[in-house]
Design an enzyme around this catalytic site. Structure first.
Site, short mmCIF file in Angstrom:
data_model
loop_
_atom_site.label_atom_id
_atom_site.label_comp_id
_atom_site.label_asym_id
_atom_site.label_seq_id
_atom_site.Cartn_x
_atom_site.Cartn_y
_atom_site.Cartn_z
N GLU A 1 -13.42 6.91 76.13
CA GLU A 1 -13.99 8.02 76.59
C GLU A 1 -14.96 7.88 77.65
OE1 GLU A 1 -14.36 10.47 73.17
OE2 GLU A 1 -12.37 10.38 72.49
N HIS B 1 -12.57 15.51 74.10
CA HIS B 1 -13.33 15.46 72.87
C HIS B 1 -14.00 16.73 72.44
CE1 HIS B 1 -14.50 12.12 69.85
NE2 HIS B 1 -14.77 13.53 69.36
#
Length: 323
Positions: A275, A296
């Site tokens: 990420e 997220h």
């Protein structure tokens, strides 16, 4: 904009390295020296320099609070986590230094539960990507005959606080709910929610019998790769998979392949092993209309950001004031 009040005298210093509700900072950390810079996570050298005289550090999930970072913070007494997952924080290193760690337990439960139910309904119905076609006059009614959530079985892998909030909403919508949690005894009252019972199941049974499978486990050696190609193959044809836990729990490539093959009816992935997801990693997910990818964000709403920020700031303030 980064803010750095400079009160008179030596006040405890709090460094906030990722985004946080500024009203909570002002209300709960007034009187402290605060360095709020939500981009600090992306400038490691500046972060280490800021921690040289810091008493507390507040992070989300991107800041890696490891031994090397802690070494740059000799006066650190507390770490506040704007969320509940702690896999980006070296808990053993914190314990060795006597540094307290405060997750925002419970503050984003509702946000994640609503994300799970919302994406499940979206993917089961399958009708909400038709705007362009309808506007163009093609009127694809027969192609958009989706499924109702009522009567479907929701399987929850893990049955902690967030999963229980999800179960309450699912039961209210007429779903049947099962869960697998080896750490929760069979006689725990959590299995008997006020809105209805939740069936306790072993993992294999849960995977094989769930129309919607949602993951609610931390990242551990046991959960890493838990939902791999084999597990996905054992899910019912047309099932929906939702992962708002940790990216490493699921084999993303296997999810994409099962979607392309038509075995999975849909999937929502909010978390990834890497990420942010870069273009190379994201290429595996291209051209899959029954896939929802989000950055997220399942636990982040305007309301939960306020709650998470307030709970975390209060914990840090209390620790520094009492210490």
């Amino acid at each position: 904009m980064p803010t750095s009040p400079a009160p008179q005298g030596r006040h405890p210093k709090v460094v906030i390295a990722e985004f946080m509700d500024e009203a909570a900072i002002a209300a709960e950390l007034g009187g402290f020296t605060t360095l709020y810079d939500p981009a600090l996570v992306d400038r490691p050298a500046d972060l280490r320099a800021a921690l040289a005289d810091a008493d507390a550090l507040v992070v989300r999930n991107r800041t890696q609070v490891n031994a090397a970072l802690l070494a740059a913070a000799p006066d650190l007494k507390a770490v506040g986590r704007l969320g509940v997952g702690l896999d980006n924080i070296d808990l053993a290193a914190c314990r060795a230094r006597g540094i307290a760690v405060y997750p925002a337990t419970g503050a984003n439960d509702v946000a994640v539960a609503e994300y799970v139910i919302g994406t499940a309904m979206l993917l089961l119905r399958g009708a909400y990507g038709a705007t362009a076609a309808v506007a163009a006059g093609t009127w694809p009614r027969n192609a958009l005959m989706g499924r109702e959530i009522s009567g479907k079985r929701l399987g929850l892998v893990g049955f902690g606080a967030i999963a229980r909030e999800t179960a309450r909403r699912a039961l209210a919508l007429g779903m049947r709910v099962s869960a697998h949690d080896p750490f929760l005894p069979a006689d725990d009252p959590a299995w008997r929610l006020e809105c209805g019972p939740v069936d306790r199941a072993d993992l294999a049974t849960l995977i094989a019998g769930s129309d919607v499978l949602s993951l609610h486990v931390p990242l551990t050696d046991e959960t890493k790769g838990m939902i791999d190609a084999g597990a996905i193959a054992r899910m019912p044809a047309g099932a929906v998979l939702i992962n708002a836990a940790r990216g490493e729990v699921v084999d993303g490539a296997a999810v994409a392949e099962a979607l392309r093959a038509g075995h999975l009816g849909g999937a929502a992935l909010d978390v990834f092993p890497q990420e942010p997801l870069d273009a190379a990693a994201g290429a595996a997910y291209r051209d899959l209309p029954n896939l929802v990818l989000t950055p997220h964000i399942a636990g982040v709403t305007q309301e939960s950001n306020v709650r998470v920020s307030r709970v975390t700031a209060q914990a840090v303030r209390r620790h520094l004031s009492e210490g």
